[in-house]
Design a protein around this motif. Structure first.
Motif, short mmCIF file in Angstrom:
data_model
loop_
_atom_site.label_atom_id
_atom_site.label_comp_id
_atom_site.label_asym_id
_atom_site.label_seq_id
_atom_site.Cartn_x
_atom_site.Cartn_y
_atom_site.Cartn_z
N ILE A 14 0.85 -1.28 -0.14
CA ILE A 14 -0.01 0.08 -0.06
C ILE A 14 0.77 1.11 -0.07
O ILE A 14 0.56 2.37 -0.46
CB ILE A 14 -0.89 -0.03 1.09
N SER A 15 2.13 1.12 0.66
CA SER A 15 3.07 2.34 0.59
C SER A 15 3.98 2.26 -0.45
O SER A 15 4.56 3.60 -0.81
CB SER A 15 3.93 2.27 1.90
N ALA A 16 3.66 1.52 -1.62
CA ALA A 16 4.30 1.61 -2.71
C ALA A 16 3.90 2.74 -3.71
O ALA A 16 2.84 3.36 -3.70
CB ALA A 16 4.22 0.39 -3.59
N PRO A 17 4.72 3.29 -4.53
CA PRO A 17 4.55 4.65 -5.33
C PRO A 17 3.39 4.29 -6.30
O PRO A 17 2.70 5.24 -6.59
CB PRO A 17 5.74 4.97 -5.96
N ASN A 18 3.29 3.03 -6.86
CA ASN A 18 2.25 2.86 -7.84
C ASN A 18 0.81 2.37 -7.23
O ASN A 18 0.07 2.34 -7.94
CB ASN A 18 2.85 1.46 -8.65
N PHE A 19 0.83 2.63 -5.75
CA PHE A 19 -0.54 2.10 -5.16
C PHE A 19 -1.48 3.50 -5.38
O PHE A 19 -0.88 4.59 -5.12
CB PHE A 19 -0.29 1.66 -3.86
N ASP A 20 -2.65 3.26 -5.71
CA ASP A 20 -3.70 4.30 -5.59
C ASP A 20 -3.68 5.06 -4.38
O ASP A 20 -3.87 4.52 -3.34
CB ASP A 20 -4.83 4.06 -6.21
#
Length: 879
Positions: free
Chosen positions: A43-49
């Motif tokens: 969820i903390s990844a850059p590609n997550f909305d």
């Protein structure tokens, strides 16, 4: 409750929020923490909305997947569950559509509507820490009263003279993230809900608390009849509907993270189903009420009682979690296989395959390895059928071994060929007696399936493939599976390929009757998806049903003033192939294309772009198909067609029989098997024969249709039924000419028309030296016997001198060359063995296929001189 005016918002929240009860987890603590840490990292990844982060998800009005706004610009109302308009504009659009107004014009002329239900997350223009009392004007209760007392002056000028008030802290309701509207610690929405519920606990303020607060700055005292009851209400109260909001407060932390990831992963699909904002919120609330801690280990008994749309969302979240909670090896340990781990997603099928019904761990692992090898292969099956067939066969073997050979549960080393033979005998006994199968059950009824010949053949064939794959790959040696057990496993045998019959005349008339066709369109296609157009295309073209259902938007056009239909014959590898169609069918498909474009415009409010148009389906599916690229399913058409046939009381009739009818009609009207094969997109003449049903009366015409010139012609062996000379690699593409007239002669046929009409032969019946004499495949044995009896070559070799030998060779050469060419042509068509075994003394032999195979002698002579071509394996497949 007392607090200083300057106390921070964080301290207010700390006091106002009651502590949540600790929730126990059924999964081990270490596993629970690992899963939560994994999800938090994703969820903390850059590609997550970023919209899906937090406990209260604020969804923008025009979010690409969860957008809730009405399609009319600046309309503040929420769209319906299954539409793009709010309720008011939906009714207006129906009226405008009935009046002939287009979607773009309606969107330009429609007036936006204010909010009717729910609330927007707004803050007071003066007090950022307070919510608004009403939607308009956006003022808190205190400033709204002052504004009204001041005779409602211009809001902007009046706000510039006011001072902000202190925050009352957050709402005391556990799942609410709104600011409180008063020292009672309830937001405006929950304050109304509290009154509706008869004020549990009797929380109240003095009547003049607002005036006292404004004068002294000291928050008033809150009085309770039962404070604990008020706290319980705050913990159990449902969230107040807020437009564009999904509230996850109250859900366990792991379940909330799983729901966020499930939403994100679901909308990464090319054609996701729409999960509306309200549906997701209601699903989250239902899971909270049921006390669900994790979606991955969902075994709650009350989940089955949830509404279908909520179960769909929960199932979708579980599918998303399986991809990240399990690796390939983890799925092997857990007893299932996930196709997405191998980069595969089979057509119209779930990516999850359950292997737990197999009792033996070693057998389950063997099947897992076999399926994994298929998924890794570049020739991986496109559908789930081969995988399910392998699974069913292994389930039956495992169930039998568990009952009859329990000592093999831990290791297969004790198995022998006797166990294989006993298993085979058991399956054959069940097939013969119509008994239930081992370990297989109907998904709908839960009853055991009955062993049929098809199931028996599928079981043996599937097991044979798996165990021999294990032998070749070394898996059998690794697990200790004896070689004798493997080699004793039989194959299922060849599929008898019992083809369907063409339509009878009565059935054909009923299925083509205009009144019946209108009934099909009105009663069984109320959404006007184009089922009648699909059926009429099948009848006129003889295409496969899947080829018609998957037609693209621009599949028709005129070329040289001829209407053509472009389609893909994926089963035989023919892509973008064209077939000529009648004007009637062209007009129907043109009308269907217009309807499809109009529906695209109605959905998107615009026409498709140049890049979008080639990808659109001519018969788009109404479900999960926002971009209109997915076609109707073959199963949907089959179900509706079967229901129509049942109403017409036509018996066991299927749509695929139209293809058999087309092949038979083509053959009876002069087309060759090669023409039929090419037109219908089949892999061989044998498959064309499978579709073209020929009666005995037709055979008499077919047997005399392909000829070659006789040895006395100017070009011995020349093909008479086509314009091009015959080559060996073109033998399978011979054309039949059913219109040619002939009369039987000794060793062949005479094509000289005066003789055919009953006249006298001007050459005194010298057929061997006549250029009007032709040979057929049925004459091969006669000419080989004649060649052997007269010993042509021996006579030439015994000639007294070379000049005489050369002369004899020259005399006999045309006949020898014609016979050699005839043999090669028949071999190319796969008829040589039949021709050699033909005995013309038996009348039934006149009806063999070789009687129809005749060639011009000149071409056959050239074939005898050509070098032999390497034989390539014949393609196999079912039309």
């Amino acid at each position: 409750m007392t607090s200083a005016r300057g106390r921070s918002r964080k301290e207010h929240r700390k006091q106002a929020k009651p502590r949540l009860r600790l929730l126990s987890h059924d999964v081990p603590a270490r596993e629970w923490r690992d899963r939560l840490e994994l999800l938090e990292a994703l969820i903390s990844a850059p590609n997550f909305d970023p919209v899906l982060r937090g406990d209260v998800l604020q969804i923008p009005r025009d979010h690409p997947h969860l957008g809730w706004g009405c399609q009319v610009a600046q309309c503040e109302r929420v769209r319906g569950e299954c539409g793009l308009f709010c309720q008011r504009h939906h009714l207006e659009w129906k009226q405008a559509k009935a009046a002939g107004v287009g979607k773009p014009q309606f969107l330009r002329e429609a007036s936006p509507m204010p909010v009717a239900m729910g609330r927007r997350r707004q803050r007071c223009l003066i007090c950022p820490e307070r919510g608004t009392l009403k939607q308009e004007p956006p003022l808190c209760g205190s400033h709204y009263s002052k504004w009204v007392d001041a005779d409602m002056p211009p809001l902007k000028d009046w706000c510039s003279t006011q001072h902000p008030g202190a925050s009352y802290g957050p709402c005391a309701v556990v799942i609410c993230d709104e600011p409180a509207s008063s020292p009672l610690r309830l937001c405006y929405g929950h304050r109304g809900r509290y009154v509706e519920n008869d004020r549990p606990g009797g929380a109240r303020l003095s009547k003049r608390w607002a005036a006292d607060y404004e004068c002294t700055g000291q928050p008033p005292i809150v009085r309770f009849d039962d404070e604990s009851e008020f706290q319980r209400w705050c913990e159990t109260a449902r969230s107040v509907r807020v437009t564009g909001q999904i509230c996850l407060e109250g859900l366990p932390k792991l379940a909330a993270a799983e729901l966020k990831w499930g939403l994100f992963d679901h909308y990464q699909q090319a054609q996701p189903s729409r999960w509306s904002l309200g549906s997701v919120q209601r699903t989250a609330r239902a899971c909270m009420n049921l006390g669900i801690k994790s979606f991955a280990d969902l075994e709650h008994p009350k989940v089955a009682g949830l509404p279908p749309y909520q179960r769909v969302i929960i199932r979708g979240i579980r599918e998303s979690l399986r991809k990240i909670y399990f690796t390939q090896e983890d799925t092997k340990e857990a007893g299932f296989i996930e196709t997405v781990h191998f980069g595969r997603r089979l057509d119209h099928a779930s990516s999850y395959m359950d292997l737990t019904p197999i009792p033996q761990r070693w057998l389950r692992d063997l099947l897992w390895e076999y399926l994994a090898a298929q998924l890794r292969s570049p020739k991986c099956p496109r559908s789930r059928g081969p995988f399910d067939a392998a699974r069913r066969s292994v389930v039956q073997l495992g169930t039998y071994l568990a009952a009859e050979v329990p000592q093999a549960d831990e290791s297969p080393k004790q198995l022998t060929e006797k166990h294989t033979e006993a298993f085979v005998a058991d399956i054959l006994h069940r097939e013969r007696e119509g008994l239930p199968s081992l370990g297989l059950f109907h998904s709908a009824t839960g009853k055991p399936t009955i062993v049929t010949s098809n199931q028996r053949r599928s079981t043996f064939t599937g097991l044979h493939k798996i165990v021999y794959w294990a032998l070749e790959s070394g898996q059998s040696e690794a697990i200790g599976l004896p070689r004798l057990f493997i080699t004793a496993m039989p194959t299922g045998g060849k599929d008898p390929k019992i083809s369907r019959n063409p339509f009878t005349d009565d059935v054909a008339r009923a299925l083509a009757d205009e009144q019946n066709l209108q009934q099909f369109a009105v009663q069984f296609d109320p959404q006007d998806l184009g089922l009648r157009d699909i059926w009429e295309t099948l009848v006129f073209t003889g295409r496969r049903c899947s080829e018609v259902v998957k037609l693209r938007l621009d599949c028709i056009g005129r070329y040289g003033n001829f209407p053509l239909l472009w389609h893909d014959q994926t089963k035989v590898g023919n892509f973008n192939d064209a077939v000529r169609i009648p004007e009637y069918l062209f007009a129907r498909l043109e009308e269907r294309r217009t309807k499809t474009l109009k529906r695209f415009e109605e959905h998107h409010g615009r026409m498709p772009t140049r890049d979008e148009r080639p990808k659109l389906a001519l018969f788009p599916s109404p479900a999960c198909n926002a971009n209109r690229r997915k076609s109707l399913s073959y199963g949907h058409f089959q179900i509706c067609f079967s229901d129509w046939v049942d109403v017409l009381d036509l018996g066991a009739v299927v749509a695929h029989q139209a293809r058999h009818t087309m092949a038979t009609k083509l053959l009876r009207h002069g087309a060759s098997l090669a023409h039929i094969r090419r037109y219908l997109g089949q892999v061989s003449d044998r498959m064309a024969e499978h579709y073209a049903k020929v009666a005995n009366s037709d055979l008499e015409d077919v047997l005399q249709a392909v000829w070659v010139a006789g040895p006395g012609s100017a070009s011995p062996g020349e093909l008479l039924s086509g314009d091009q000379p015959l080559a060996q690699h073109e033998a399978m593409a011979l054309a039949l000419d059913l219109s040619r007239r002939s009369t039987p002669a000794e060793g062949g046929f005479c094509t000289y028309q005066p003789v055919v009409d009953g006249g006298v032969c001007p050459w005194n019946l010298d057929c061997e030296n006549c250029d009007k004499f032709v040979l057929s495949g049925a004459d091969l044995v006669y000419w080989r016997r004649k060649q052997q009896q007269q010993q042509w070559r021996s006579i030439a070799e015994r000639a007294p001198d070379d000049t005489t030998a050369d002369y004899l060779h020259k005399v006999f050469e045309p006949t020898a060359r014609a016979i050699d060419g005839l043999e090669r042509a028949l071999a190319g068509m796969g008829l040589l063995e039949e021709a050699l075994s033909l005995d013309l003394r038996r009348p039934q032999d006149y009806f063999e296929r070789v009687w129809s195979t005749a060639f011009r002698a000149a071409d056959l002579a050239r074939l005898a001189d050509e070098p032999e071509l390497s034989d390539e394996p014949e393609l196999s497949g079912a039309s």
